[in-house]
Design a protein around this motif. Structure first.
Motif, PDB file in Angstrom:
ATOM      1  N   PRO A   1       0.798  -1.234   0.000  1.00  9.69           N
ATOM      2  CA  PRO A   1       0.000   0.000   0.000  1.00  9.69           C
ATOM      3  C   PRO A   1       0.828   1.281   0.000  1.00  9.69           C
ATOM      4  N   ASP A   2       2.093   1.207   0.417  1.00  7.75           N
ATOM      5  CA  ASP A   2       2.932   2.407   0.484  1.00  7.75           C
ATOM      6  C   ASP A   2       3.785   2.585  -0.767  1.00  7.75           C
ATOM      7  N   ASP A   3       3.432   1.906  -1.858  1.00  2.00           N
ATOM      8  CA  ASP A   3       4.123   1.989  -3.151  1.00  2.00           C
ATOM      9  C   ASP A   3       5.492   1.315  -3.150  1.00  2.00           C
ATOM     10  N   THR A   4       5.780   0.491  -2.168  1.00  2.61           N
ATOM     11  CA  THR A   4       6.979  -0.330  -2.227  1.00  2.61           C
ATOM     12  C   THR A   4       6.601  -1.704  -2.776  1.00  2.61           C
ATOM     13  N   VAL A   5       7.620  -2.508  -3.049  1.00  3.54           N
ATOM     14  CA  VAL A   5       7.427  -3.890  -3.497  1.00  3.54           C
ATOM     15  C   VAL A   5       8.156  -4.803  -2.524  1.00  3.54           C
ATOM     16  N   PHE A   6       7.422  -5.705  -1.908  1.00  6.29           N
ATOM     17  CA  PHE A   6       8.008  -6.649  -0.963  1.00  6.29           C
ATOM     18  C   PHE A   6       8.380  -7.919  -1.715  1.00  6.29           C
ATOM     19  N   THR A   7       9.623  -8.348  -1.594  1.00 10.14           N
ATOM     20  CA  THR A   7      10.058  -9.581  -2.248  1.00 10.14           C
ATOM     21  C   THR A   7      10.617 -10.531  -1.194  1.00 10.14           C
ATOM     22  N   THR A   8      10.364 -11.830  -1.397  1.00  6.88           N
ATOM     23  CA  THR A   8      10.768 -12.787  -0.373  1.00  6.88           C
ATOM     24  C   THR A   8      11.025 -14.160  -0.968  1.00  6.88           C
ATOM     25  N   GLY A   9      11.936 -14.900  -0.318  1.00  5.25           N
ATOM     26  CA  GLY A   9      12.155 -16.303  -0.624  1.00  5.25           C
ATOM     27  C   GLY A   9      12.909 -16.545  -1.908  1.00  5.25           C
ATOM     28  N   GLY A  10      12.626 -17.697  -2.509  1.00  5.34           N
ATOM     29  CA  GLY A  10      13.323 -18.125  -3.704  1.00  5.34           C
ATOM     30  C   GLY A  10      14.477 -19.057  -3.372  1.00  5.34           C
ATOM     31  N   SER A  11      15.131 -19.527  -4.399  1.00  2.79           N
ATOM     32  CA  SER A  11      16.313 -20.375  -4.211  1.00  2.79           C
ATOM     33  C   SER A  11      17.323 -20.057  -5.297  1.00  2.79           C
ATOM     34  N   LYS A  12      18.551 -20.450  -5.064  1.00  2.00           N
ATOM     35  CA  LYS A  12      19.615 -20.185  -6.034  1.00  2.00           C
ATOM     36  C   LYS A  12      19.587 -21.198  -7.161  1.00  2.00           C
ATOM     37  N   ASP A  13      19.247 -22.450  -6.843  1.00  2.00           N
ATOM     38  CA  ASP A  13      19.279 -23.538  -7.816  1.00  2.00           C
ATOM     39  C   ASP A  13      17.861 -23.996  -8.138  1.00  2.00           C
ATOM     40  N   TYR A  14      17.744 -24.836  -9.117  1.00  2.00           N
ATOM     41  CA  TYR A  14      16.468 -25.381  -9.554  1.00  2.00           C
ATOM     42  C   TYR A  14      15.765 -26.112  -8.416  1.00  2.00           C
ATOM     43  N   ARG A  15      14.535 -25.673  -8.100  1.00  2.00           N
ATOM     44  CA  ARG A  15      13.695 -26.271  -7.061  1.00  2.00           C
ATOM     45  C   ARG A  15      14.442 -26.463  -5.742  1.00  2.00           C
ATOM     46  N   GLY A  16      15.250 -25.485  -5.372  1.00  2.00           N
ATOM     47  CA  GLY A  16      15.935 -25.532  -4.082  1.00  2.00           C
ATOM     48  C   GLY A  16      16.997 -26.601  -3.991  1.00  2.00           C
ATOM     49  N   ARG A  17      17.434 -27.110  -5.133  1.00  2.00           N
ATOM     50  CA  ARG A  17      18.420 -28.185  -5.158  1.00  2.00           C
ATOM     51  C   ARG A  17      19.664 -27.797  -4.354  1.00  2.00           C
ATOM     52  N   SER A  18      20.274 -28.805  -3.725  1.00  2.00           N
ATOM     53  CA  SER A  18      21.488 -28.619  -2.906  1.00  2.00           C
ATOM     54  C   SER A  18      21.260 -27.667  -1.747  1.00  2.00           C
ATOM     55  N   ASN A  19      20.036 -27.708  -1.209  1.00  2.00           N
ATOM     56  CA  ASN A  19      19.705 -26.904  -0.025  1.00  2.00           C
ATOM     57  C   ASN A  19      19.949 -25.413  -0.275  1.00  2.00           C
ATOM     58  N   SER A  20      19.486 -24.928  -1.430  1.00  2.00           N
ATOM     59  CA  SER A  20      19.839 -23.571  -1.859  1.00  2.00           C
ATOM     60  C   SER A  20      18.737 -22.544  -1.633  1.00  2.00           C
ATOM     61  N   ASN A  21      17.723 -22.865  -0.804  1.00  2.00           N
ATOM     62  CA  ASN A  21      16.692 -21.877  -0.505  1.00  2.00           C
ATOM     63  C   ASN A  21      17.287 -20.642   0.154  1.00  2.00           C
ATOM     64  N   ILE A  22      16.715 -19.487  -0.155  1.00  2.00           N
ATOM     65  CA  ILE A  22      17.235 -18.209   0.325  1.00  2.00           C
ATOM     66  C   ILE A  22      16.281 -17.633   1.362  1.00  2.00           C
ATOM     67  N   LEU A  23      16.705 -17.597   2.600  1.00  2.00           N
ATOM     68  CA  LEU A  23      15.865 -17.079   3.690  1.00  2.00           C
ATOM     69  C   LEU A  23      16.124 -15.582   3.866  1.00  2.00           C
ATOM     70  N   LYS A  24      15.705 -14.831   2.838  1.00  2.00           N
ATOM     71  CA  LYS A  24      15.889 -13.383   2.833  1.00  2.00           C
ATOM     72  C   LYS A  24      14.615 -12.721   2.316  1.00  2.00           C
ATOM     73  N   ALA A  25      14.432 -11.474   2.725  1.00  3.80           N
ATOM     74  CA  ALA A  25      13.329 -10.659   2.208  1.00  3.80           C
ATOM     75  C   ALA A  25      13.802  -9.215   2.155  1.00  3.80           C
TER      76      ALA A  25
END
Length: 641
Positions: free
Chosen positions: A451-475
């Motif tokens: 609502p304040d005109d920002t964009v919140f982004t979160t999660g994702g992984s570095k590799d395909y489908r989180g392969r090699s435990n590559s999930n990113i715990l950042k926002a």
């Protein structure tokens, strides 16, 4: 930011440190415990929440949990989570298809009867608030080594201009050599076309045809056919035996991709039920549905009834008649990110998910549906790493800027990128320019307009489908006005493939799903679908004196002015209409934020809605106001017509 623990907490932490010194190097568990305890303490401090926000897991009773593949915020304020079979072949074979309705205010849940496997269909919200869901799963993929029977596409021909026919699932087609193949789905064959020459009186009959997927009647390579053959249809006699027949070029034991369905449904948020509408002409699995300025819905791409990308055959849905018609042809990979722009053109950001050749349909551009012309938009960095990237129409929509964030290589590629890019579609010659980079190379990033005109982004992984435990715990938050990111609190739950995020009417963000390929760093254990729902409370909700709007939902015509009561009129600095999201596979083309002009009138504000339907498509929106500290109100629902 420096935190000053209380005297009691300092004593506890010092005591823990003394224990760790005595334990020495043989106490990694104790070290982890102390670090975890301090982390939990830190993230729950008021100063921390006011700067970075806070995450919490929503409690969902076990009987309502599901593998969330699709998530939509409805105008009732409830969230519809659709799993279908949820990427679980056992549920698919058992005919168990799931949807759950979640009320985030009351934190209540309801199971919804789900008529078909809507897993990996497409969806978008209609002008009256119903949700259109089209396509889904007819068959799961089968890897080459697991294929038991030869199969492929059979063209069913009809040379009878006086008779159409539907052949049921299981219809047997027989080759001249006696090999048999059974239809895996019903197939309807229209009448042949009869035309006459008025000058000569000669009548010409052109055979009609329909396609169906067939499989051999026997296991093993004996069912393979590599030559073009004409097939008779078992059970037909006399003229029908000659008029109806099958044609196939190759029936093999190759890998079998997912297949789509043609069925379409509307979900009614009032009755909370699916209602079947006319089916599409093409089967679609992984399609994108996008609403247009005339209220109709465009359906593009997807895997068809034999597991191939639909070759540019697109369709239009009319909510008034609940029927489909042909749309202009244009080829896209599956789940392309398409955005309605001012003037009615559709912008393809290049973001997509899943299937399609690496050298076709990957170029971003503006599509004019009226002339069916596609104008490429150049300038994006890493154009070969756009799959599983995130895209959105930046707030406010009047700026006509689209942003692309992160992404990965085609298919199971290990490539990923931290690239962001922005294009101004108001420019005379639109061209992508580089935005600030993400903190890490990221694919499957979820992006939510706030609502304040920002964009919140979160999660994702570095590799395909989180392969090699590559999930990113950042926002993080992206700030369009200053073109930079600021850090947000770290989520506790990893999110990669099959994940979605939505803005809620109270200003929080809910995140669902995640489908990692493996469950360990060494990629030796199968992954487990993440069924927990995590909710993020942004920093602005830890500020005091949140502005408020009062009253019930309103019906507002485009171009008109609507009046709302508020005790905080003097503090209000912005008014935004935000269309509720409908997300799947890092694709949410429904969300948009429209800036509204407003006037203060004592204890009220009068807001003006733009007249342009391509800027403000008909439908239900959340109306937010913010104050001088960028703190938003809770939303009021407004129906724009």
């Amino acid at each position: 930011m420096r935190f000053r623990p209380s005297r009691k907490v300092r004593s506890t932490l010092l005591g823990s440190a003394a224990v760790l010194v005595l334990a020495g190097l043989n106490a990694p568990a104790a070290v982890d415990y102390a670090e975890s305890a301090y982390h939990d303490y830190k993230i729950n401090q008021p100063e921390y929440k006011a700067r970075y926000g806070h995450w919490a897991v929503a409690e969902m009773p076990a009987k309502y949990r599901l593998d969330s593949i699709h998530a939509t915020l409805l105008p009732t304020g409830k969230v519809l989570l659709i799993a279908g079979s949820g990427n679980n072949i056992k549920l698919f074979k058992g005919g168990t298809f799931k949807s759950t309705l979640w009320d985030p205010v009351r934190n209540t849940f309801k199971k919804i009867d789900t008529p078909k496997d809507l897993f990996c269909g497409g969806h978008t919200q209609l002008p009256d608030g119903r949700l259109l869901v089209a396509g889904g799963t007819a068959r799961y993929e089968v890897l080459q080594g697991d294929v038991k029977r030869a199969g492929g596409a059979m063209l069913v021909k009809n040379e009878d201009p006086d008779q159409e026919r539907t052949f049921p699932k299981g219809t047997v087609f027989r080759s001249p050599g006696g090999k048999t193949y059974a239809a895996q789905f019903p197939v309807h064959v229209p009448r042949a076309k009869k035309t006459g020459d008025p000058e000569t009186g000669k009548v010409t009959v052109t055979a009609s045809e329909a396609r169906v997927y067939v499989e051999s009647g026997e296991d093993g390579p004996g069912g393979i056919t590599n030559t073009s053959e004409q097939y008779t249809i078992d059970g037909l006699r006399g003229r029908d035996r000659n008029n109806f027949y099958g044609m196939a070029n190759k029936l093999a034991m190759d890998k079998k991709d997912f297949q789509g369905i043609k069925e379409a449904y509307e979900f009614d948020p009032v009755t909370e039920k699916y209602v079947q509408v006319q089916s599409m002409s093409e089967a679609r699995w992984y399609p994108t549905l996008v609403s247009l300025d005339d209220g109709k819905v465009l359906a593009v791409s997807g895997l068809d009834d034999i597991g191939q990308v639909v070759p540019g055959k697109n369709e239009l849905y009319d909510p008034a008649t609940r029927t489909w018609s042909k749309a202009p042809d244009q080829y896209f990979p599956t789940y392309p990110s398409l955005f309605l722009m001012q003037g009615g053109k559709v912008f393809y950001s290049g973001s997509n998910a899943g299937y399609g050749p690496a050298d076709k349909g990957r170029t971003p551009g503006l599509w004019d549906l009226k002339s069916n012309t596609f104008t490429p938009v150049p300038g994006i960095k890493d154009p070969d790493i756009l799959e599983t990237s995130s895209s959105l129409l930046l707030p406010p929509a009047q700026d006509q800027k689209v942003m692309v964030l992160g992404g990965g290589g085609v298919g199971e590629s290990k490539k990923s990128t931290a690239r962001t890019a922005i294009v101004d579609l108001k420019a005379d010659k639109p061209r992508f320019t580089a935005g600030p980079e993400l903190r890490e190379k990221t694919r499957y990033l979820n992006s939510v307009i706030m609502p304040d005109d920002t964009v919140f982004t979160t999660g994702g992984s570095k590799d395909y489908r989180g392969r090699s435990n590559s999930n990113i715990l950042k926002a993080q938050f992206y700030h369009p006005d200053s073109n930079h990111f600021t850090v947000a609190a770290d989520p506790a739950v990893g999110r990669d493939y099959h994940t979605e995020a939505l803005l809620l009417p109270d200003g929080r963000v809910a995140v669902f799903g995640s489908d990692p390929l493996f469950g360990d760093k060494d990629n030796t254990r199968p992954g487990t679908f993440e069924q927990r729902v995590e909710v993020y409370t942004p920093p602005y909700l830890y500020h005091s004196n949140r502005p408020s709007l009062q009253g019930a939902s309103q019906q507002v015509q485009r171009g008109d002015t609507a009046v709302f009561t508020t005790p905080d009129a003097s503090r209000i600095t912005t008014v935004r209409l935000i269309h509720p999201g409908s997300a799947t596979h890092v694709t949410d083309v429904d969300q948009r934020s429209v800036a509204l002009d407003f006037k203060r009138e004592g204890g009220r504000i009068a807001v003006s809605v733009p007249k342009d339907a391509s800027l403000v498509p008909s439908g239900w929106y959340m109306l937010f106001v913010t104050d001088e500290h960028h703190t938003p109100s809770k939303a009021l629902w407004v129906h724009i017509r």
